[in-house]
Design a protein around this motif. Structure first.
Motif, short mmCIF file in Angstrom:
data_model
loop_
_atom_site.label_atom_id
_atom_site.label_comp_id
_atom_site.label_asym_id
_atom_site.label_seq_id
_atom_site.Cartn_x
_atom_site.Cartn_y
_atom_site.Cartn_z
N GLU A 3 34.65 40.98 38.30
CA GLU A 3 34.96 41.60 37.54
C GLU A 3 34.15 42.06 36.26
O GLU A 3 32.68 41.22 36.33
N GLU A 4 33.71 43.58 35.01
CA GLU A 4 32.98 43.17 34.14
C GLU A 4 33.40 43.69 32.78
O GLU A 4 34.24 44.87 33.37
N PRO B 64 36.78 45.50 29.42
CA PRO B 64 36.89 45.01 30.38
C PRO B 64 37.12 45.75 31.97
O PRO B 64 38.43 46.45 31.70
N GLU C 80 38.32 46.19 36.26
CA GLU C 80 38.26 45.26 37.03
C GLU C 80 38.02 45.89 38.39
O GLU C 80 39.26 47.07 38.35
N TYR D 140 43.61 47.88 32.50
CA TYR D 140 44.63 47.81 32.25
C TYR D 140 44.79 46.60 33.14
O TYR D 140 46.54 45.76 33.03
N VAL E 291 36.39 38.74 29.86
CA VAL E 291 37.66 40.27 31.04
C VAL E 291 38.87 38.36 31.76
O VAL E 291 39.87 39.00 32.49
N ILE F 158 42.90 40.48 38.51
CA ILE F 158 43.31 40.12 39.42
C ILE F 158 42.96 39.04 40.68
O ILE F 158 42.23 38.54 40.54
N ARG G 224 48.20 42.47 36.69
CA ARG G 224 49.63 42.03 35.43
C ARG G 224 50.75 42.96 36.37
O ARG G 224 50.95 44.11 36.24
#
Lengths: 164, 122
Positions: A55-56, A62, A64, A81, B6, B11, B33
């Motif tokens: 994650e960055e 943001p 993933e 998203y 974040v 995930i 999501r």
């Protein structure tokens, strides 16, 4: 590129193979017989497929990334998203172009089938396919930032999740 | 610090397995999501993919095959069943030779068992 990566957090723990049994196996010849069974035990407990996840914040967004290695293909998820978004199958042709590199065909399996999607897909994961020994890549991408710079930065995040 | 920005919607990956019939079957779940990706197989290949989601009009979730032989409906069927249970968009990659309904029911039950035990992973 290096400057952009310097401040990035370390990759989160992912389902890679545990290192401890292997290290103890390499520990010394005297222990070899006793420890030889351990890697197998560890394998049985480990997942059958290897994933790496990160994650960055990439250019303020943001992001993933999850990469998973299957025997016949690589799954790459790049999302801003939180969803899979557009699914693209990136397949290296066996015939190849005339300079030795296999050419890539991109097929949109789900989502908007427009030229920019194909361009982004090739830009993001052509190197994955090549480095994995010309395996096809199943790419799931949901991007807010589709600029050239954005894609370039994302490519480096994908590289940091190398499972191939 | 940046991870905090974040975090939350991240995930989630989850691997599990089960001995079903004579076979050890592996499962690899990826929670996203409002959606879920689930791979099922005995060997680490990805040869099929389908997606299903609930439709506001129809009682039966709609599904479509995305990858692999479209006449092989095992992925789509399982995706449909899980979509009905979870109300999420479900991606399924079913990579087992055995597609008997009695066997796929075992698969489905194993997944539901894991969903009950670890709801945060799905």
């Amino acid at each position: 590129m290096a400057a952009a990566l310097r401040h990035l957090p370390a990759p989160r723990a992912a389902g890679g193979r545990g290192k401890a049994p292997l290290l103890s196996w390499l520990g010394g010849p005297g222990r070899r017989t006793a420890a030889a069974a351990r890697p197998e035990e560890a394998m049985a407990a480990n997942p059958i497929v290897t994933s790496k996840q990160r994650e960055e914040v990439v250019h303020g967004v943001p992001t993933e990334v999850v990469c998973t290695a299957f025997s016949n293909s690589i799954l790459v998820v790049v999302t801003q998203y939180g969803k899979l978004g557009t699914l693209v199958y990136v397949d290296p042709n066996t015939i190849g172009d005339n300079i030795g590199r296999p050419s890539l065909t991109t097929k949109v399996l789900l989502g908007k089938d427009e030229p920019l999607v194909h361009v982004c897909a090739k830009n993001l994961v052509a190197f994955v396919s090549q480095e994995a020994g010309n395996k096809p890549v199943l790419l799931a991408m949901a991007l807010k930032d589709k600029t050239m710079e954005g894609i370039q930065a994302l490519r480096e995040v994908i590289r940091s999740c190398q499972v191939w | 610090k940046e991870e905090a920005v974040v975090a939350g919607s991240g995930i989630v990956l989850h691997d599990f397995s089960g001995r079903l019939g004579e076979q050890r079957v592996h499962f690899h779940a990826m929670r996203l999501r409002d959606s879920l990706f689930l791979w099922v197989g005995a060997a680490p290949a990805l040869a099929s993919l389908a997606v299903a989601m609930c439709s506001p009009r129809d009682g039966v979730p709609v599904s479509t095959s995305l990858l692999g032989d479209p006449s092989d409906t095992a992925s789509a069927c399982l995706a449909q069943r899980l979509a009905r249970k979870t109300k999420k968009q479900i991606f399924v990659s079913y990579n087992l030779q055995n597609t008997d309904s009695s066997f796929t029911l075992l698969i489905e039950n194993r997944i539901k068992e894991e969903m009950t035990a670890f709801p945060e992973k799905f």
